[in-house]
Write a protein that holds these residues in place. Structure first.
Motif, PDB file in Angstrom:
ATOM      1  N   GLN A   1      16.535 -10.930  64.209  1.00 40.03           N
ATOM      2  CA  GLN A   1      17.849 -10.459  64.334  1.00 40.03           C
ATOM      3  C   GLN A   1      18.924 -11.151  63.699  1.00 40.03           C
ATOM      4  OE1 GLN A   1      19.224  -7.742  66.269  1.00 40.03           O
ATOM      5  NE2 GLN A   1      20.946  -8.108  65.141  1.00 40.03           N
ATOM      6  N   ARG A   2      19.761 -10.530  62.761  1.00 41.30           N
ATOM      7  CA  ARG A   2      20.743 -11.086  61.987  1.00 41.30           C
ATOM      8  C   ARG A   2      22.065 -11.627  62.711  1.00 41.30           C
ATOM      9  NH1 ARG A   2      21.524 -11.977  56.987  1.00 41.30           N
ATOM     10  NH2 ARG A   2      23.258 -12.033  55.952  1.00 41.30           N
ATOM     11  N   LYS A   3      22.323 -12.787  62.439  1.00 41.01           N
ATOM     12  CA  LYS A   3      23.244 -13.564  63.152  1.00 41.01           C
ATOM     13  C   LYS A   3      24.977 -13.106  62.880  1.00 41.01           C
ATOM     14  CE  LYS A   3      20.915 -17.711  64.158  1.00 41.01           C
ATOM     15  NZ  LYS A   3      20.705 -19.115  64.213  1.00 41.01           N
ATOM     16  N   VAL A   4      25.804 -12.859  63.662  1.00 42.81           N
ATOM     17  CA  VAL A   4      27.043 -12.355  63.566  1.00 42.81           C
ATOM     18  C   VAL A   4      27.757 -13.460  62.545  1.00 42.81           C
ATOM     19  CG1 VAL A   4      29.483 -11.995  64.436  1.00 42.81           C
ATOM     20  CG2 VAL A   4      27.210 -11.168  65.557  1.00 42.81           C
TER      21      VAL A   4
ATOM     22  N   GLU B   1      26.495 -15.290  60.270  1.00 40.58           N
ATOM     23  CA  GLU B   1      25.915 -15.206  59.061  1.00 40.58           C
ATOM     24  C   GLU B   1      26.940 -14.255  58.080  1.00 40.58           C
ATOM     25  OE1 GLU B   1      21.372 -16.234  58.954  1.00 40.58           O
ATOM     26  OE2 GLU B   1      22.023 -14.030  59.698  1.00 40.58           O
TER      27      GLU B   1
ATOM     28  N   TYR C   1      24.594  -5.518  65.771  1.00 40.63           N
ATOM     29  CA  TYR C   1      24.792  -6.904  66.242  1.00 40.63           C
ATOM     30  C   TYR C   1      24.544  -6.808  67.730  1.00 40.63           C
ATOM     31  CZ  TYR C   1      26.498  -7.862  61.712  1.00 40.63           C
ATOM     32  OH  TYR C   1      26.601  -8.185  60.245  1.00 40.63           O
TER      33      TYR C   1
ATOM     34  N   GLN D   1      23.928  -8.424  70.121  1.00 38.49           N
ATOM     35  CA  GLN D   1      24.019  -9.735  70.822  1.00 38.49           C
ATOM     36  C   GLN D   1      25.627  -9.678  71.491  1.00 38.49           C
ATOM     37  OE1 GLN D   1      22.971  -9.645  67.599  1.00 38.49           O
ATOM     38  NE2 GLN D   1      23.792 -11.604  66.495  1.00 38.49           N
TER      39      GLN D   1
ATOM     40  N   ASP E   1      26.161 -15.304  69.323  1.00 39.83           N
ATOM     41  CA  ASP E   1      24.830 -15.434  69.011  1.00 39.83           C
ATOM     42  C   ASP E   1      23.893 -16.198  69.640  1.00 39.83           C
ATOM     43  OD1 ASP E   1      25.130 -13.969  66.436  1.00 39.83           O
ATOM     44  OD2 ASP E   1      25.762 -15.638  65.518  1.00 39.83           O
ATOM     45  N   THR E   2      24.556 -16.602  70.810  1.00 32.22           N
ATOM     46  CA  THR E   2      23.743 -17.614  71.804  1.00 32.22           C
ATOM     47  C   THR E   2      22.899 -16.524  72.594  1.00 32.22           C
ATOM     48  OG1 THR E   2      25.455 -17.728  73.331  1.00 32.22           O
ATOM     49  CG2 THR E   2      25.442 -19.496  71.884  1.00 32.22           C
TER      50      THR E   2
ATOM     51  N   MET F   1      21.021 -14.031  71.545  1.00 34.68           N
ATOM     52  CA  MET F   1      19.722 -13.520  70.732  1.00 34.68           C
ATOM     53  C   MET F   1      18.670 -14.059  71.531  1.00 34.68           C
ATOM     54  SD  MET F   1      21.378 -14.043  66.939  1.00 34.68           S
ATOM     55  CE  MET F   1      19.675 -13.808  66.234  1.00 34.68           C
TER      56      MET F   1
END
Length: 547
Positions: free
Chosen positions: A346-349, A351, A384, A386, A427-428, A430
């Motif tokens: 999963q892509r992080k916000v 990033e 996203y 998350q 992102d915590t 995820m």
């Protein structure tokens, strides 16, 4: 050798019917599916096969309803009752799907080719298949964590054959224990059943085995009924730690009442043919216990062919094959991976935080108003997931609440630093998805739906906006929906964790388990067989013959 079938089209005379058929088929994109487990069969059942040339490769020519494998180990359900031949499933599709009973041994991503090996009746044949799209759904193998003696001395419970082998071994243990001339220690060793791993598989097997022994075997082997022991070893501090703690506690208390010994905070360091050695985490002490049978049910590992493929595409350092949120393998344009053999990266916000800010800041003022943020909220929530989890956990009613200042007061606008700070903890939330049948089946159905609407969504994209780049994504990313999970605990009792944080335990939950598992069978044939097996067991008990 065995590529004759795969390439029969190209061997035909020009102008012959087979040749014309081959040319017609190649007009369609060729989809090669590896595996006939939950993900593979779910994809196959939902795919519009008229649009593709579909070829399926699997070492098993059947689909097995794996959640009932623990029931097969003790004869509660017969092996054939939970197996549906792949060719039956293909026949129901009324389409030209080709199936080969073989194992994929190598994937050449550069040449779009899969190398397969068939090993029917120990007669080995190798062949290769070219593909336009490759769907990897080969599942996973057992993870031994490099523990000495596990492969040689333990049973596993991943396949139907594993369950049948365990069933025979349980009978053998009792038959050996009643032979004349054995010391009491030898009898106790033969009748000590050890399960390593306190997850759903290990717990369900322990419960099934306890019922089998108490309801059937002690009546057949009365001389050794007081020597039987079941021990469950768990490295964590609780069994069923993926469940709600109320279920975990209920299971531990029930096992205590049933006389099933649960050893937590213990790590197995070695397994011999007669003993299992473990280290107690709290004290560091090492102790050994004798065993007649060991079931190893801890975690999943990557299959050799997938490890080799990962090396080719630059994922050699990863433990599991990584895909993006659309289940496409990273660094591969036309390869998808589903189920236990893959994980979604999963892509992080964080990033994309600067590009999200730039996309939302339409007037290029360097600050973001609440209205500008609201314009991109829907796309952020879809892209996203998350973010939504974070809002739920923090009990925030609206995404715009994220833009409030540290004192909780609304702000009219924020700059890039304030925006970054507002989303810094998102992102915590995820989490990687569990390796379950439910996840695999949903992924298969999702990917089939995308394949069916590939052209339509190319022209009219339905996904979120591309924050890096122009336009929108063709499809919405995969989103797992959890429908709950069951843990049968023996004695006609079960525990269930259902949507909406609802927890149910006891006899009524066992009947719910029966109805759900019967309804989820892949065909009416298996549904009838499973229900008749349960009925037979209620009336006549389980069959202990060694067949």
């Amino acid at each position: 050798g065995g590529g004759l079938v795969a390439y029969s089209e190209s061997q035909s005379e020009p102008g012959s019917p087979a040749s014309e058929h081959g040319e017609k088929e190649r007009e369609k994109k060729r989809v090669v599916l590896l595996g006939t487990g939950w993900a593979g069969i779910s994809f196959l059942k939902d795919l519009d096969v008229s649009s593709y040339d579909v070829q399926v490769v699997s070492p098993q020519n059947y689909f097995a309803f794996t959640p009932l494998l623990p029931s097969v180990t003790c004869g509660t359900v017969e092996a054939r009752s939970i197996a549906e031949p792949v060719r039956n499933i293909i026949k129901k599709r009324n389409a030209e799907i080709q199936f080969w009973e073989a194992e994929a041994i190598k994937i050449d991503a550069a040449k779009n080719e899969v190398f397969c090996k068939s090993n029917i009746d120990k007669e080995t044949r190798d062949f290769s298949l070219e593909y336009d799209y490759l769907i990897i759904a080969v599942g996973a193998q057992v993870n031994t964590f490099g523990t000495p003696g596990v492969l040689e001395n333990c049973h596993f419970l991943k396949e139907l054959e594993d369950a049948q082998k365990i069933r025979r071994t349980v009978t053998d243990c009792f038959e050996k224990a009643v032979l004349p001339g054995l010391s009491e220690e030898e009898r106790k060793r033969n009748l000590h059943f050890v399960i390593v791993g306190g997850g759903p598989t290990g717990v369900e097997f322990a419960a099934e085995l306890h019922d089998y022994i108490q309801e059937d075997l002690i009546n057949l082997y009365p001389t050794v009924k007081d020597l039987v022991r079941i021990t469950l070893i768990q490295s964590g501090d609780h069994i069923l730690n993926s469940f709600d703690e109320r279920i975990s506690s209920f299971a531990e208390k029930k096992f205590q009442r049933d006389g099933i010994e649960v050893l937590t905070e213990c790590r197995v360091v070695n397994v011999s043919d007669k003993e299992i050695t473990m280290k107690i985490k709290s004290t560091g002490a090492v102790c050994s216990i004798p065993h007649g049978l060991v079931l190893w049910s801890t975690g999943v590992g990557t299959r050799p062919a997938i490890k080799d493929f990962m090396e080719q595409i630059g994922q050699g350092k990863r433990r599991v094959l990584a895909t993006n949120e659309w289940l496409r393998v990273k660094e591969c344009e036309n390869v998808y991976a589903l189920g236990d053999c893959a994980t979604i990266d999963q892509r992080k916000v964080m990033e994309d935080i600067s590009t999200i800010f730039a996309a939302a800041d339409k007037d290029n003022s360097g600050t973001l108003t609440v209205e500008e943020f609201q314009d991109v909220i829907d796309d952020i929530l879809i892209r996203y997931p998350q973010v939504e989890l974070y809002l739920k956990n923090k009990h925030l009613n609206d995404v715009t609440d994220l833009l409030k200042d540290p004192q909780g007061n609304p702000r009219r606008e924020v700059d890039i630093e304030g925006f970054t700070l507002a989303l810094s903890h998102v992102d915590t939330q995820m989490k990687s998805l569990p390796a379950t049948a439910q996840v695999a089946a949903q992924q298969g159905a999702y990917l089939a739906r995308n394949f069916n609407r590939r052209q339509q969504c190319k022209e009219h994209p339905e996904g979120p906006r591309r924050f890096r780049g122009l336009g929108r994504h063709h499809f919405r990313p995969f989103r797992y929906k959890h429908f709950g999970q069951f843990a049968p605990l023996g004695g006609e009792q079960a525990a269930a964790e259902l949507p909406g944080d609802w927890v149910s335990m006891g006899h009524s939950t066992q009947w719910l388990w029966y109805s759900v598992y019967a309804s989820k069978q892949v065909s009416w044939r298996t549904r009838v067989l499973v229900v008749s097996d349960w009925t037979r067991r209620f009336i006549f008990g389980r069959d202990s013959s060694r067949i």
